[in-house]
Design a protein around this motif. Structure first.
Motif, PDB file in Angstrom:
ATOM      1  N   ARG A 186       0.847  -1.183   0.000  1.00 58.49           N
ATOM      2  CA  ARG A 186       0.000   0.000   0.000  1.00 58.49           C
ATOM      3  C   ARG A 186       0.887   1.238   0.000  1.00 58.49           C
ATOM      4  O   ARG A 186       1.932   1.251   0.619  1.00 58.49           O
TER       5      ARG A 186
ATOM      6  N   PRO B 114       0.784   5.078   1.108  1.00 61.58           N
ATOM      7  CA  PRO B 114      -0.008   6.012   1.904  1.00 61.58           C
ATOM      8  C   PRO B 114      -0.102   7.385   1.229  1.00 61.58           C
ATOM      9  O   PRO B 114       0.889   8.076   1.079  1.00 61.58           O
TER      10      PRO B 114
ATOM     11  N   ASP C 145      -6.853   9.137  -0.281  1.00 61.09           N
ATOM     12  CA  ASP C 145      -7.154   7.974  -1.114  1.00 61.09           C
ATOM     13  C   ASP C 145      -6.330   6.765  -0.700  1.00 61.09           C
ATOM     14  O   ASP C 145      -5.278   6.886  -0.076  1.00 61.09           O
ATOM     15  N   ASP C 146      -6.805   5.578  -1.066  1.00 57.12           N
ATOM     16  CA  ASP C 146      -6.142   4.323  -0.752  1.00 57.12           C
ATOM     17  C   ASP C 146      -5.510   3.759  -2.024  1.00 57.12           C
ATOM     18  O   ASP C 146      -6.208   3.572  -3.028  1.00 57.12           O
TER      19      ASP C 146
ATOM     20  N   GLY D 283     -10.917   6.428  -3.501  1.00 58.60           N
ATOM     21  CA  GLY D 283     -11.064   7.460  -2.488  1.00 58.60           C
ATOM     22  C   GLY D 283     -11.888   8.609  -2.996  1.00 58.60           C
ATOM     23  O   GLY D 283     -12.400   8.574  -4.117  1.00 58.60           O
TER      24      GLY D 283
END
Length: 142
Positions: A99, A101, A105-106, A127
């Protein structure tokens, strides 16, 4: 094989980005070169991507630069050109998920080695500000 050893060289890059918010598609076609950034074989490597992006009738040159910092375990700390952390990458087992950061949003990235000469990277971004899927195929040129 460690991750950097797998990635060193010249790659053909084909990327398709589907923007779920506006309903359009962008295609990038070009090359990426991963090479040692200095004389230290265990030091960082540069990633330089150059090519053309097409979105509808618009065409433009595009590119990006990253730095790969090898870790003792064979994984990489991937950083933006300005030195900020981007994402971790570990392809020793042939696949990796991470992931990035970037609130609000993801960002999820999934990378899978298809063969010694190709791999695919998939980004799923969701997001309030962004919503897109991107798939990039890398094919070794050298």
């Amino acid at each position: 094989m460690d991750t950097l050893a797998l990635l060193l060289g010249r790659w053909r890059v084909e990327r398709r980005v589907v923007d779920r918010l506006v309903g359009d598609e962008t295609v990038f076609t070009g090359t990426a070169v991963v090479e040692a950034a200095g004389d230290d074989p265990e030091g960082p490597a540069s990633y330089v991507e150059e090519g053309e992006v097409v979105r509808g009738s618009h065409r433009a040159s595009a590119g990006r630069r990253l730095t790969y910092h090898p870790r003792a375990d064979g994984s990489l700390d991937v950083r933006f050109a300005d030195g900020r952390h981007f994402v971790d990458l570990d392809l020793r087992a042939g696949a990796w998920e991470a992931r990035h950061p970037c609130a609000p949003d993801d960002y999820l990235v999934e990378t899978r080695v298809l063969s010694p000469t190709s791999f695919v990277e998939r980004w799923t971004v969701r997001g309030p500000a962004k919503s897109y899927d991107a798939e990039t195929t890398y094919t070794r040129e050298d």
